[in-house]
Write a protein that holds these residues in place. Structure first.
Motif, PDB file in Angstrom:
ATOM      1  N   ASN A   3       0.862  -1.176   0.000  1.00  0.00           N
ATOM      2  CA  ASN A   3       0.000   0.000   0.000  1.00  0.00           C
ATOM      3  C   ASN A   3       0.902   1.230   0.000  1.00  0.00           C
ATOM      4  OD1 ASN A   3       0.671   0.679   2.776  1.00  0.00           O
ATOM      5  ND2 ASN A   3      -0.671  -1.012   3.384  1.00  0.00           N
ATOM      6  N   GLU A   4       0.328   2.392   0.068  1.00  0.00           N
ATOM      7  CA  GLU A   4       1.123   3.622   0.006  1.00  0.00           C
ATOM      8  C   GLU A   4       2.070   3.779   1.194  1.00  0.00           C
ATOM      9  OE1 GLU A   4       1.552   5.849  -2.546  1.00  0.00           O
ATOM     10  OE2 GLU A   4       0.471   4.252  -3.585  1.00  0.00           O
ATOM     11  N   VAL A   5       1.784   3.135   2.296  1.00  0.00           N
ATOM     12  CA  VAL A   5       2.668   3.208   3.465  1.00  0.00           C
ATOM     13  C   VAL A   5       3.829   2.241   3.318  1.00  0.00           C
ATOM     14  CG1 VAL A   5       2.835   2.867   5.965  1.00  0.00           C
ATOM     15  CG2 VAL A   5       0.793   3.952   4.987  1.00  0.00           C
ATOM     16  N   THR A   6       3.545   1.038   2.869  1.00  0.00           N
ATOM     17  CA  THR A   6       4.570  -0.014   2.835  1.00  0.00           C
ATOM     18  C   THR A   6       5.284  -0.142   1.497  1.00  0.00           C
ATOM     19  OG1 THR A   6       2.953  -1.709   2.197  1.00  0.00           O
ATOM     20  CG2 THR A   6       3.313  -1.334   4.572  1.00  0.00           C
ATOM     21  N   ARG A   7       4.774   0.492   0.446  1.00  0.00           N
ATOM     22  CA  ARG A   7       5.342   0.343  -0.898  1.00  0.00           C
ATOM     23  C   ARG A   7       6.811   0.746  -0.936  1.00  0.00           C
ATOM     24  NH1 ARG A   7       5.785   3.861  -4.952  1.00  0.00           N
ATOM     25  NH2 ARG A   7       4.402   5.366  -3.972  1.00  0.00           N
ATOM     26  N   ILE A   8       7.167   1.835  -0.249  1.00  0.00           N
ATOM     27  CA  ILE A   8       8.568   2.265  -0.169  1.00  0.00           C
ATOM     28  C   ILE A   8       9.074   1.885   1.212  1.00  0.00           C
ATOM     29  CG2 ILE A   8      10.132   4.244  -0.160  1.00  0.00           C
ATOM     30  CD1 ILE A   8       8.148   5.593  -2.110  1.00  0.00           C
ATOM     31  N   GLN A   9      10.149   1.132   1.230  1.00  0.00           N
ATOM     32  CA  GLN A   9      10.711   0.642   2.482  1.00  0.00           C
ATOM     33  C   GLN A   9      11.177   1.795   3.369  1.00  0.00           C
ATOM     34  OE1 GLN A   9      13.995  -2.008   1.865  1.00  0.00           O
ATOM     35  NE2 GLN A   9      14.000  -2.723   3.955  1.00  0.00           N
ATOM     36  N   ALA A  10      11.028   1.636   4.669  1.00  0.00           N
ATOM     37  CA  ALA A  10      11.512   2.633   5.629  1.00  0.00           C
ATOM     38  C   ALA A  10      13.029   2.774   5.507  1.00  0.00           C
ATOM     39  CB  ALA A  10      11.134   2.230   7.050  1.00  0.00           C
ATOM     40  N   ALA A  11      13.504   3.960   5.795  1.00  0.00           N
ATOM     41  CA  ALA A  11      14.940   4.235   5.737  1.00  0.00           C
ATOM     42  C   ALA A  11      15.677   3.421   6.788  1.00  0.00           C
ATOM     43  CB  ALA A  11      15.195   5.720   5.970  1.00  0.00           C
ATOM     44  N   PRO A  12      16.927   3.075   6.513  1.00  0.00           N
ATOM     45  CA  PRO A  12      17.744   2.418   7.537  1.00  0.00           C
ATOM     46  C   PRO A  12      17.865   3.324   8.769  1.00  0.00           C
ATOM     47  CG  PRO A  12      18.852   2.366   5.401  1.00  0.00           C
ATOM     48  CD  PRO A  12      17.658   3.272   5.258  1.00  0.00           C
ATOM     49  N   SER A  13      18.024   2.732   9.917  1.00  0.00           N
ATOM     50  CA  SER A  13      18.074   3.498  11.165  1.00  0.00           C
ATOM     51  C   SER A  13      19.080   4.650  11.145  1.00  0.00           C
ATOM     52  CB  SER A  13      18.342   2.570  12.349  1.00  0.00           C
ATOM     53  OG  SER A  13      17.221   1.748  12.555  1.00  0.00           O
ATOM     54  N   PRO A  14      20.310   4.455  10.663  1.00  0.00           N
ATOM     55  CA  PRO A  14      21.238   5.601  10.647  1.00  0.00           C
ATOM     56  C   PRO A  14      20.712   6.779   9.821  1.00  0.00           C
ATOM     57  CG  PRO A  14      22.449   3.565  10.323  1.00  0.00           C
ATOM     58  CD  PRO A  14      20.983   3.215  10.229  1.00  0.00           C
ATOM     59  N   ASP A  15      20.053   6.495   8.707  1.00  0.00           N
ATOM     60  CA  ASP A  15      19.479   7.563   7.889  1.00  0.00           C
ATOM     61  C   ASP A  15      18.334   8.249   8.623  1.00  0.00           C
ATOM     62  OD1 ASP A  15      21.285   6.807   5.926  1.00  0.00           O
ATOM     63  OD2 ASP A  15      19.767   5.851   4.646  1.00  0.00           O
ATOM     64  N   ALA A  16      17.497   7.466   9.284  1.00  0.00           N
ATOM     65  CA  ALA A  16      16.378   8.028  10.038  1.00  0.00           C
ATOM     66  C   ALA A  16      16.883   8.896  11.185  1.00  0.00           C
ATOM     67  CB  ALA A  16      15.472   6.917  10.558  1.00  0.00           C
ATOM     68  N   ILE A  17      17.913   8.431  11.875  1.00  0.00           N
ATOM     69  CA  ILE A  17      18.499   9.209  12.972  1.00  0.00           C
ATOM     70  C   ILE A  17      19.005  10.549  12.449  1.00  0.00           C
ATOM     71  CG2 ILE A  17      20.457   9.335  14.573  1.00  0.00           C
ATOM     72  CD1 ILE A  17      20.038   6.262  14.972  1.00  0.00           C
ATOM     73  N   ALA A  18      19.753  10.520  11.352  1.00  0.00           N
ATOM     74  CA  ALA A  18      20.292  11.761  10.784  1.00  0.00           C
ATOM     75  C   ALA A  18      19.161  12.701  10.365  1.00  0.00           C
ATOM     76  CB  ALA A  18      21.199  11.453   9.601  1.00  0.00           C
ATOM     77  N   HIS A  19      18.132  12.164   9.751  1.00  0.00           N
ATOM     78  CA  HIS A  19      17.004  12.975   9.292  1.00  0.00           C
ATOM     79  C   HIS A  19      16.282  13.652  10.450  1.00  0.00           C
ATOM     80  CE1 HIS A  19      13.401  14.106   7.049  1.00  0.00           C
ATOM     81  NE2 HIS A  19      12.708  13.561   8.031  1.00  0.00           N
ATOM     82  N   PHE A  20      15.922  12.874  11.460  1.00  0.00           N
ATOM     83  CA  PHE A  20      15.146  13.435  12.563  1.00  0.00           C
ATOM     84  C   PHE A  20      15.987  14.346  13.460  1.00  0.00           C
ATOM     85  CE2 PHE A  20      12.493   9.777  11.313  1.00  0.00           C
ATOM     86  CZ  PHE A  20      11.392  10.510  10.891  1.00  0.00           C
ATOM     87  N   GLN A  21      17.274  14.054  13.609  1.00  0.00           N
ATOM     88  CA  GLN A  21      18.139  14.982  14.333  1.00  0.00           C
ATOM     89  C   GLN A  21      18.226  16.311  13.600  1.00  0.00           C
ATOM     90  OE1 GLN A  21      21.841  12.792  14.856  1.00  0.00           O
ATOM     91  NE2 GLN A  21      21.363  12.426  17.001  1.00  0.00           N
ATOM     92  N   LYS A  22      18.312  16.263  12.282  1.00  0.00           N
ATOM     93  CA  LYS A  22      18.358  17.484  11.482  1.00  0.00           C
ATOM     94  C   LYS A  22      17.077  18.284  11.666  1.00  0.00           C
ATOM     95  CE  LYS A  22      19.995  20.139   8.177  1.00  0.00           C
ATOM     96  NZ  LYS A  22      21.219  20.902   8.303  1.00  0.00           N
ATOM     97  N   ARG A  23      15.931  17.619  11.601  1.00  0.00           N
ATOM     98  CA  ARG A  23      14.651  18.324  11.784  1.00  0.00           C
ATOM     99  C   ARG A  23      14.574  18.975  13.159  1.00  0.00           C
ATOM    100  NH1 ARG A  23       9.190  15.687   9.912  1.00  0.00           N
ATOM    101  NH2 ARG A  23       8.565  17.721  10.700  1.00  0.00           N
ATOM    102  N   LEU A  24      15.001  18.259  14.189  1.00  0.00           N
ATOM    103  CA  LEU A  24      14.937  18.801  15.544  1.00  0.00           C
ATOM    104  C   LEU A  24      15.960  19.911  15.773  1.00  0.00           C
ATOM    105  CD1 LEU A  24      14.180  15.551  17.548  1.00  0.00           C
ATOM    106  CD2 LEU A  24      12.610  17.447  17.075  1.00  0.00           C
ATOM    107  N   SER A  25      16.973  19.995  14.931  1.00  0.00           N
ATOM    108  CA  SER A  25      17.924  21.103  15.030  1.00  0.00           C
ATOM    109  C   SER A  25      17.348  22.371  14.419  1.00  0.00           C
ATOM    110  CB  SER A  25      19.254  20.742  14.353  1.00  0.00           C
ATOM    111  OG  SER A  25      19.141  20.783  12.941  1.00  0.00           O
ATOM    112  N   LEU A  26      16.288  22.232  13.641  1.00  0.00           N
ATOM    113  CA  LEU A  26      15.662  23.364  12.964  1.00  0.00           C
ATOM    114  C   LEU A  26      14.303  23.740  13.534  1.00  0.00           C
ATOM    115  CD1 LEU A  26      16.456  22.191   9.329  1.00  0.00           C
ATOM    116  CD2 LEU A  26      17.603  24.025  10.590  1.00  0.00           C
TER     117      LEU A  26
END
Length: 132
Positions: A3-26
């Motif tokens: 489905n639209e949620v599962t069609r694209i695999q979730a990012a690997p944990s290191p990528d997710a960590i970098a992404h969310f840390q970046k968002r929280l820095s802004l």
């Protein structure tokens, strides 16, 4: 099953960590700003970048008003260069906070955006100051 949620695999944990840390820095949110002010020493200056009339009518307690066009070196001279500014505007429908954050960053000032702005503050059930 895809489905639209599962069609694209979730990012690997290191990528997710970098992404969310970046968002929280802004960005920060209304609940975190409220909690920081409740300590009595928030560690940042909360800036309402809306116009003076809107600010006078209603604003987040503890905020100062510096409309976007007034965010200048001269206006900020009273604050040490490492002062963290947290900006907000009317809400998600308004890009004033983005403009204010961009202007502060362009002046070399640390800045975060309070997501949700006035709308988010109201949604959290927090009170306002002002004449309204």
């Amino acid at each position: 099953m895809s489905n639209e949620v599962t069609r694209i695999q979730a990012a690997p944990s290191p990528d997710a960590i970098a992404h969310f840390q970046k968002r929280l820095s802004l960005e920060t949110d209304c609940a975190d700003v409220f909690a920081a002010f409740a300590t009595g020493s928030p560690g940042f200056v909360l800036v309402d970048v809306r116009g003076r009339k809107a600010f006078a009518a209603s604003h987040v307690p503890g905020a100062i008003n510096i409309p976007v066009m007034d965010l200048t070196e001269k206006r900020l001279a009273a604050y040490p260069a490492d002062t963290l500014f947290v900006v907000y505007c009317a809400g998600p429908h308004c890009n004033g906070a983005d403009k204010g954050a961009l202007r502060l960053a362009g002046l070399g000032r640390p800045v975060k955006l309070m997501i949700g702005g006035m709308t988010g503050w109201a949604d959290e059930g927090f009170s306002f100051e002002g004449t309204v």
